[in-house]
Design a protein around this motif. Sequence first.
Motif, short mmCIF file in Angstrom:
data_model
loop_
_atom_site.label_atom_id
_atom_site.label_comp_id
_atom_site.label_asym_id
_atom_site.label_seq_id
_atom_site.Cartn_x
_atom_site.Cartn_y
_atom_site.Cartn_z
N ALA A 122 -3.14 -9.09 1.29
CA ALA A 122 -2.16 -9.92 1.98
C ALA A 122 -2.49 -11.40 1.83
CB ALA A 122 -2.11 -9.54 3.46
N LEU A 123 -3.77 -11.75 1.93
CA LEU A 123 -4.16 -13.15 1.78
C LEU A 123 -3.87 -13.65 0.37
CD1 LEU A 123 -7.58 -13.33 3.70
CD2 LEU A 123 -5.32 -14.11 4.45
N VAL A 124 -4.16 -12.82 -0.63
CA VAL A 124 -3.88 -13.21 -2.02
C VAL A 124 -2.39 -13.45 -2.21
CG1 VAL A 124 -3.91 -12.40 -4.41
CG2 VAL A 124 -5.91 -12.06 -2.95
N ALA A 125 -1.57 -12.66 -1.51
CA ALA A 125 -0.12 -12.78 -1.63
C ALA A 125 0.45 -13.91 -0.77
CB ALA A 125 0.54 -11.46 -1.26
N ASP B 119 3.88 -12.27 7.79
CA ASP B 119 5.00 -13.16 7.43
C ASP B 119 5.26 -13.21 5.93
OD1 ASP B 119 5.50 -13.87 10.10
OD2 ASP B 119 3.92 -15.39 10.04
N LEU B 120 5.11 -12.09 5.27
CA LEU B 120 5.41 -12.02 3.84
C LEU B 120 6.87 -11.64 3.64
CD1 LEU B 120 2.29 -10.15 2.38
CD2 LEU B 120 2.81 -12.59 2.23
N GLY B 121 7.47 -12.14 2.57
CA GLY B 121 8.81 -11.72 2.22
C GLY B 121 8.79 -10.26 1.80
N VAL C 158 7.51 -9.57 -1.80
CA VAL C 158 6.06 -9.74 -1.95
C VAL C 158 5.32 -8.62 -1.23
CG1 VAL C 158 4.12 -11.27 -1.46
CG2 VAL C 158 6.31 -12.24 -2.17
N ALA C 159 5.78 -8.29 -0.02
CA ALA C 159 5.15 -7.20 0.74
C ALA C 159 5.25 -5.89 -0.03
CB ALA C 159 5.81 -7.08 2.11
N ALA C 160 6.39 -5.66 -0.66
CA ALA C 160 6.57 -4.43 -1.44
C ALA C 160 5.62 -4.41 -2.63
CB ALA C 160 8.02 -4.32 -1.91
N THR D 161 2.93 -1.57 -3.12
CA THR D 161 3.03 -0.76 -4.33
C THR D 161 1.68 -0.69 -5.05
OG1 THR D 161 5.36 -1.31 -4.60
CG2 THR D 161 4.20 -0.50 -6.55
N PHE D 162 0.95 -1.78 -5.03
CA PHE D 162 -0.38 -1.81 -5.65
C PHE D 162 -1.29 -0.75 -5.02
CE2 PHE D 162 -4.79 -3.36 -5.41
CZ PHE D 162 -5.10 -3.43 -6.76
N PHE D 163 -1.33 -0.72 -3.70
CA PHE D 163 -2.18 0.25 -3.02
C PHE D 163 -1.63 1.67 -3.14
CE2 PHE D 163 -3.45 -3.68 -0.78
CZ PHE D 163 -4.81 -3.60 -0.96
#
Length: 247
Positions: A134-137, A224-226, A229-231, A235-237
Amino acid sequence: MPSPLAALASLPGSVLDRVRDAFDSPRAGAVAVAMLVIVTVGTSVGLVALGAVFDATVDQQITVDNPDRPSESTCEAFGDDPDPLIGEQCDEPEQVEVDAGSELRDAANGYIHYGLLGVPIWWVAFALALHVGALVAGGSGSVGDSFVIAGWAIGAELLRLGAGIAAIWYTLSHATITGSTFEALTADLTAAITSATGPLLIVSAVGIAIQWIVVVGGLEAEHDLGRGVAAGVATFFAAIALLIAAV
């Protein structure tokens, strides 16, 4: 009036909206803790249930080393010792027959502590990894927020656990187990359970999809990610989880 296809297409977004809004509840943290406790206890109970499945479905006698008999070297060295205890133990047969189902049940019960410890460890590891993602994003939430998301997501593991136990029960109930040694029995069980890999992978995919929805909604609400971006983070995990399930 919207068409059925349009309504169907809007369903994923509607579900994500509901999940995101649920994370805004003041009880979100309590729900995460409750889910962690339920899954931890459920996993331990599941291991007991797995042992019961083995006991009920594996009706086979296997030959094992006699645990009550000392080693051959001990008997050679002390077999003639005047101490009657050693002599009596060395008179026991080197190998005995035991009920395979009971042995497997006892072995499964011996792993209960892994359920009690493994689930919290998984929760911590996933929460920390999710927080880094989340921080990276560009997320702005706290570590505690990531732990809440991970706590909600872990609930889907009960689905995978229950389906796995049911699949093993069904498979072993219809399998022919003939191994008379531990090695042969292991080969029979592995072959039988492997035949259920396809259905288990489908259930894993469903569970991972549920976790994906929870993580996307949680990242939107807590970090507070869009949604896009959250998807991407979710999806990565999810891809990693699916690869692990497929191994």
